[in-house]
Scaffold this motif. Sequence first.
Motif, mmCIF file in Angstrom:
data_model
loop_
_atom_site.group_PDB
_atom_site.id
_atom_site.type_symbol
_atom_site.label_atom_id
_atom_site.label_comp_id
_atom_site.label_asym_id
_atom_site.label_seq_id
_atom_site.Cartn_x
_atom_site.Cartn_y
_atom_site.Cartn_z
ATOM 1 N N ARG A 84 6.565 -5.006 -5.848
ATOM 2 C CA ARG A 84 5.501 -4.514 -6.718
ATOM 3 C C ARG A 84 6.031 -3.386 -7.601
ATOM 4 O O ARG A 84 6.627 -2.437 -7.100
ATOM 5 N N VAL A 85 5.772 -3.517 -8.867
ATOM 6 C CA VAL A 85 6.115 -2.424 -9.779
ATOM 7 C C VAL A 85 4.882 -2.090 -10.607
ATOM 8 O O VAL A 85 4.260 -2.990 -11.197
ATOM 9 N N ALA A 86 4.514 -0.839 -10.596
ATOM 10 C CA ALA A 86 3.403 -0.392 -11.429
ATOM 11 C C ALA A 86 3.954 0.307 -12.653
ATOM 12 O O ALA A 86 4.971 1.001 -12.570
ATOM 13 N N VAL A 87 3.279 0.111 -13.776
ATOM 14 C CA VAL A 87 3.708 0.799 -14.994
ATOM 15 C C VAL A 87 2.493 1.410 -15.670
ATOM 16 O O VAL A 87 1.505 0.732 -15.942
ATOM 17 N N GLU A 88 2.587 2.691 -15.860
ATOM 18 C CA GLU A 88 1.513 3.430 -16.527
ATOM 19 C C GLU A 88 2.127 4.710 -17.088
ATOM 20 O O GLU A 88 2.864 5.404 -16.389
ATOM 21 N N ALA A 89 1.776 5.041 -18.312
ATOM 22 C CA ALA A 89 2.337 6.229 -18.962
ATOM 23 C C ALA A 89 1.628 7.490 -18.488
ATOM 24 O O ALA A 89 1.082 8.266 -19.273
ATOM 25 N N GLY A 90 1.656 7.683 -17.171
ATOM 26 C CA GLY A 90 1.070 8.868 -16.543
ATOM 27 C C GLY A 90 1.836 9.112 -15.267
ATOM 28 O O GLY A 90 2.820 8.418 -14.978
ATOM 29 N N VAL A 91 1.405 10.084 -14.461
ATOM 30 C CA VAL A 91 2.115 10.367 -13.210
ATOM 31 C C VAL A 91 1.817 9.292 -12.157
ATOM 32 O O VAL A 91 0.835 8.551 -12.265
ATOM 33 N N ARG A 92 2.667 9.231 -11.161
ATOM 34 C CA ARG A 92 2.557 8.192 -10.138
ATOM 35 C C ARG A 92 1.358 8.404 -9.204
ATOM 36 O O ARG A 92 0.791 7.434 -8.690
ATOM 37 N N GLN A 93 0.999 9.658 -8.981
ATOM 38 C CA GLN A 93 -0.060 9.971 -8.016
ATOM 39 C C GLN A 93 -1.271 9.063 -8.226
ATOM 40 O O GLN A 93 -1.792 8.957 -9.335
ATOM 41 N N GLY A 94 -1.704 8.424 -7.170
ATOM 42 C CA GLY A 94 -2.815 7.478 -7.262
ATOM 43 C C GLY A 94 -2.341 6.047 -7.156
ATOM 44 O O GLY A 94 -3.036 5.184 -6.621
ATOM 45 N N TRP A 95 -1.138 5.784 -7.645
ATOM 46 C CA TRP A 95 -0.610 4.414 -7.616
ATOM 47 C C TRP A 95 -0.072 4.016 -6.244
ATOM 48 O O TRP A 95 0.011 2.822 -5.930
ATOM 49 N N ASP A 96 0.305 5.004 -5.431
ATOM 50 C CA ASP A 96 0.874 4.664 -4.122
ATOM 51 C C ASP A 96 -0.092 3.833 -3.285
ATOM 52 O O ASP A 96 0.328 3.009 -2.463
ATOM 53 N N GLN A 97 -1.375 4.071 -3.499
ATOM 54 C CA GLN A 97 -2.384 3.292 -2.765
ATOM 55 C C GLN A 97 -2.174 1.785 -2.974
ATOM 56 O O GLN A 97 -2.370 1.000 -2.051
ATOM 57 N N TRP A 98 -1.773 1.414 -4.184
ATOM 58 C CA TRP A 98 -1.617 -0.013 -4.508
ATOM 59 C C TRP A 98 -0.175 -0.485 -4.379
ATOM 60 O O TRP A 98 0.082 -1.675 -4.189
ATOM 61 N N LEU A 99 0.753 0.456 -4.472
ATOM 62 C CA LEU A 99 2.170 0.082 -4.354
ATOM 63 C C LEU A 99 2.592 0.010 -2.896
ATOM 64 O O LEU A 99 3.294 -0.914 -2.481
ATOM 65 N N LEU A 100 2.177 1.015 -2.120
ATOM 66 C CA LEU A 100 2.628 1.124 -0.731
ATOM 67 C C LEU A 100 1.542 0.674 0.236
ATOM 68 O O LEU A 100 1.825 0.188 1.328
ATOM 69 N N GLY A 101 0.282 0.906 -0.157
ATOM 70 C CA GLY A 101 -0.829 0.449 0.664
ATOM 71 C C GLY A 101 -1.155 -0.989 0.297
ATOM 72 O O GLY A 101 -0.412 -1.649 -0.439
ATOM 73 N N GLU A 102 -2.261 -1.490 0.819
ATOM 74 C CA GLU A 102 -2.703 -2.854 0.482
ATOM 75 C C GLU A 102 -1.568 -3.864 0.666
ATOM 76 O O GLU A 102 -1.250 -4.634 -0.232
ATOM 77 N N ARG A 103 -0.941 -3.823 1.820
ATOM 78 C CA ARG A 103 0.132 -4.755 2.175
ATOM 79 C C ARG A 103 1.451 -4.505 1.428
ATOM 80 O O ARG A 103 2.359 -5.333 1.444
ATOM 81 N N GLY A 104 1.530 -3.387 0.732
ATOM 82 C CA GLY A 104 2.783 -3.049 0.048
ATOM 83 C C GLY A 104 3.772 -2.406 0.998
ATOM 84 O O GLY A 104 3.421 -2.034 2.122
ATOM 85 N N ARG A 105 5.008 -2.283 0.547
ATOM 86 C CA ARG A 105 6.023 -1.628 1.377
ATOM 87 C C ARG A 105 6.931 -0.778 0.502
ATOM 88 O O ARG A 105 7.286 -1.165 -0.613
ATOM 89 N N GLU A 106 7.307 0.346 1.046
ATOM 90 C CA GLU A 106 8.095 1.306 0.294
ATOM 91 C C GLU A 106 9.369 0.696 -0.302
ATOM 92 O O GLU A 106 9.710 0.958 -1.453
ATOM 93 N N GLN A 107 10.042 -0.136 0.488
ATOM 94 C CA GLN A 107 11.323 -0.688 0.035
ATOM 95 C C GLN A 107 11.156 -1.705 -1.090
ATOM 96 O O GLN A 107 12.109 -2.088 -1.735
#
Lengths: 673, 673
Positions: free
Chosen positions: A611-634
Amino acid sequence: MDIQALRSANPDHWARAAAIRTLTLDAVAAANSGHSGMPMGMADVATVLFGNHLRFDPKAPHWPDRDRFILSAGHGSMLIYSLLYLTGYEQATLQQLKDFRQWGSRTAGHPEYGHLEGVETTTGPLGQGIANSVGFAIAEEALRARWGKKIINHHTYVMAGDGCLMEGVSQEAIGLAGMQQLGHLIVFFDNNNITIDGTVDMADATDQSARFAASGWHVQEIDGHDPAAIDAAIVAAKADPRPSMISCKTHIALGHAAQDTSKGHGALTDADQLRATKEAYGAPMGDFEVDPAVKAWWEGLGQRGAAARNEWDAAFAKLSKAKQDEFTRSFALEAPKKLAATIKALKKQFAEEAPKLATRASSQKVLEVINPLMSETLGGSADLTGSNNTKTGDLGVFTPEDREGRYIHYGIREHGMAAMMNGMALHGGIRPYGGTFMCFVDYMRGAMRLSSLMGVPVVYVVSHDSIGLGEDGPTHQPVEHLALMRATPNLNVIRPADTIEVAEAWEIALTEKATPSALALSRQGLPTVRTEHKTKNLTAQGAYVLKDAEAAKRQAILMASGSEVSVALAAREMLEAEGIGTRVVSMPSMELFAAQDEKYRKRVLPGGPVRVAVEAGVRQGWDQWLLGERGREQKAGFVGMDSFGASAPAKTLFEEFGITAEAVAQKVRDLLA
Amino acid sequence: MDIQALRSANPDHWARAAAIRTLTLDAVAAANSGHSGMPMGMADVATVLFGNHLRFDPKAPHWPDRDRFILSAGHGSMLIYSLLYLTGYEQATLQQLKDFRQWGSRTAGHPEYGHLEGVETTTGPLGQGIANSVGFAIAEEALRARWGKKIINHHTYVMAGDGCLMEGVSQEAIGLAGMQQLGHLIVFFDNNNITIDGTVDMADATDQSARFAASGWHVQEIDGHDPAAIDAAIVAAKADPRPSMISCKTHIALGHAAQDTSKGHGALTDADQLRATKEAYGAPMGDFEVDPAVKAWWEGLGQRGAAARNEWDAAFAKLSKAKQDEFTRSFALEAPKKLAATIKALKKQFAEEAPKLATRASSQKVLEVINPLMSETLGGSADLTGSNNTKTGDLGVFTPEDREGRYIHYGIREHGMAAMMNGMALHGGIRPYGGTFMCFVDYMRGAMRLSSLMGVPVVYVVSHDSIGLGEDGPTHQPVEHLALMRATPNLNVIRPADTIEVAEAWEIALTEKATPSALALSRQGLPTVRTEHKTKNLTAQGAYVLKDAEAAKRQAILMASGSEVSVALAAREMLEAEGIGTRVVSMPSMELFAAQDEKYRKRVLPGGPVRVAVEAGVRQGWDQWLLGERGREQKAGFVGMDSFGASAPAKTLFEEFGITAEAVAQKVRDLLA
């Protein structure tokens, strides 16, 4: 202050006002916290206002043509709770006064909108109430022009202290009110010369009367404990075509040992002093005790309002059925029936035309269609009309000469604009929206938070939503503001990717009844990404699959919002060409997506792919969808900002800060490697 | 406007001022963006100010006793860039003007502090510059009192437009400046009657002169294109003991086809009109061309400043070595040598005493020790002195009568306070700190962000940092504010758990040179959690192991900040008693922890155990540590807030919102099950 002289000069008035004072003392003592001094200082003004002037009916707290009473100095909440109890509002029981500031009671530390009927707005953060009240008064003027004097014709009364007047937002409100000549707005300044830190002169030497006069207000100065002077001032204020400020010289905590001191501002709980104060007042000595004759007088006041309300009911009944329905619909915050079909048709047209437009320009296109449908919208901007694209052809401009105009030039006053919009929405019959640059959410946070807390469906049009703003540089480029807004409870943050999502976003915002919306819009042109027409409002789901993997098995999911959705699509093209099956999820609103059920969320964001998120803002808030919801850090990456922006053309900035399709594709390749 | 009449009335002056105008036109044309009208309107005032009054030396842009020139109307950045180029500042090359608004240039769209010498503060967000300038003027007064007139004795000059004056923060600044009688502050109001949306009267009818006078200012009204009138007004302003406002009637975009229009406010790039304007001016026609005699005159101005600076050098050399060192140290933002040892001793004492104190009270204890050591601190509060615990015994109060006082009663003016603190820090020689409730970060966000963007080490003391505030209710209870501050680049957010972490937090904040700090402090009493003395500043690592698993193998890691660290410790007791080995990580600062190397972070947060974070705020921001850094969704939980708070005693609120040791322990059990 000679209490005995006050008592003997106006014994009946005194006893009535004393009831406010003793109820305040008792409730604060019971809670062992709160603010005693303000209600004790302003009890005389309140008694004259309610006794002789205020148009209200405790039996009909939502009557649209009631006068509005706004306690801008919200820490003095026992003033309003006492008044509502004394005059007999059903929800304002004696038990509620006894439960002041306790869990589950309607009598919160500061007056909270929606907790207790008769509380018109949430106050406490200083300056908000006076700025709300300008919004109330604008709403009254606008609706009077639309519906006629028999349906809407009332006053907005405000009590504000030194704190309210020192807050900058008050100047923004005072300035616009003066220019707009809001003659039905009357502010009582509780001129007691005391703040928490000490006397006012420790921090201010402003002649408040001269300050209001400089902005075109009618100004009077009176003894705030003289009922005749108070009454005469209100009569004069009502007669003057300008907004009025009545500076009431008062004594904080009148008659208490702490009178005229900072201590008097806070919780006065000493039992002996309390007793001594009641004795000096000649008031009943029991806890929460009110002389029955006094209580009866207060309860009798509602009769004046009931008569007026009966007249109003008769006038309303004479309106045509269509007008009655329209009035009721707008006050109930129901969208017109035609809205849904209109949005659908517009989306279809946009899908066919596939315009390349900045979403702020798309927003104007949508508003051009919506505003003629919804007479309750009242647009505006904090002096960025051409940039926010908030004005449509049919609106006209709201001025002293044209009260039917539906567009407000708020001036360079973001905080005031937000607080005034809260007031308009709270008044009822109006759906306000207002624009500024997204970066200046900073200036209006104080009022935006209250939109969320109160649950009023104000719409914030925040354009220039990233480094895409370009040359104006980092002071004008939001970076943390999406995160900041998303962190706020009960705020729909919607960042549409194209014209079609903009139309959907407006539909959501204008059908909300209890949640404000912030529409984050681009300065720069964006391609249409939703070229296939769907009647369903996909934005309302918060996130959805915009384009799925085609070339091969799905190995990657790209998530993006707003202007970066097209970046994600371009990255997908590259990856698919390399045989990397790639899904693009458009995520215009994290709040709305989080509100979907698990099953839907899982369908959009299955476990497995990187999963890669792209938004022209800071990352805070995106971890919920990148790492949570069945996501994984690696298997997760983010392409966005981790610093402030810079001054340069937008295209250069996206390249220099590495927010490009190439960078997104590379991030995927790295994660898959 | 008759340009020819202006030219012939004062030909020399005209040619000098015209250079500013033509450079502006050329730079905006080259960038194809920017704001031409403001510099063109205020060029005459700038020419007289720099020509006859401003104490500056282009060869020594950091000379401490220079006059400060603040362009509050920051969109008119070409005014200041032209002036710096014309007078010969080394960094302000002709090439920089040609690269206006381009990537990597010093000449950003708005003036950015730290990009170009001579730019004293970052402006653009309106109202900030005028509020900064009050901070500059306070710093000047304070340092003049401390160091004597021979070392500090200069003026602060500001140019502000209608936009600055409509922003509420300006009123906060004007109010305090008037009360404080800041006689060395002189504001030029660019009274051109034009904003972006149109003429000022579309949104305001304020008599600005009357408004300033109401707050105790000296006010003059002049023709802003008449050099003699400008000069006379500056002379009179300097002579008056009050702060001065000079209302300069000007024509925006003077002499251009777009003069006196909204269009003139923006980028004037039409080549024909540009040529016609230069012709009317009688100016050289070449791009960026300046008549050599005119350039020589501008460059010659620095000689006046150089002479003054030589005098200053001589006066400074006469100070004792100790005084010279102290002056240099404070301007270099070096902490005094004694600070580290003092903090260590204090920590040792606290570890032994193990007090139970609200961290706001701990903060006062630390300040009582620090303030006597650091004469450069200047404390204050926005009328919450007793609640923020920001005043210490030795400070005295800064007033017109006592300029040596080091505590400022800012009044109920959070935004103004923050912006003024920026100004003080930028002036140099002062380390300001100021307090308010954490919830009112909302009111001062506009200026807080600029602290971060500029990199000035202002300290925000934000107390009452959660629902622990209790009865005052949700309007005063921060929920999203930790997330909001953490989302901001270059801001150290530190939420200490006890007295010892408070001491460490202050040490960090007061040794920072380029990063502001926000210290989040509790209202409610907290036990000492660091009972074992460590000389090392553990808070500086952002997070550290406070207590490790003892009973058994480590199965759980609890992370917490501030008031919830003791909650985590209590949960750990329960879990350990059940045989669940549990580590508690205190995480006072996410930013500082993120800055540690991977090895350290891994030692604190190893993969494997379940992780539960507890903080009385929203989850946003915590996912980085719960799910990232070797964490996993299935093994992570959060105990905190997901809504606004409520009005009730603090203990009740923590129970009702489920932020308890029991809830934390249960979350761990659930995750282990």
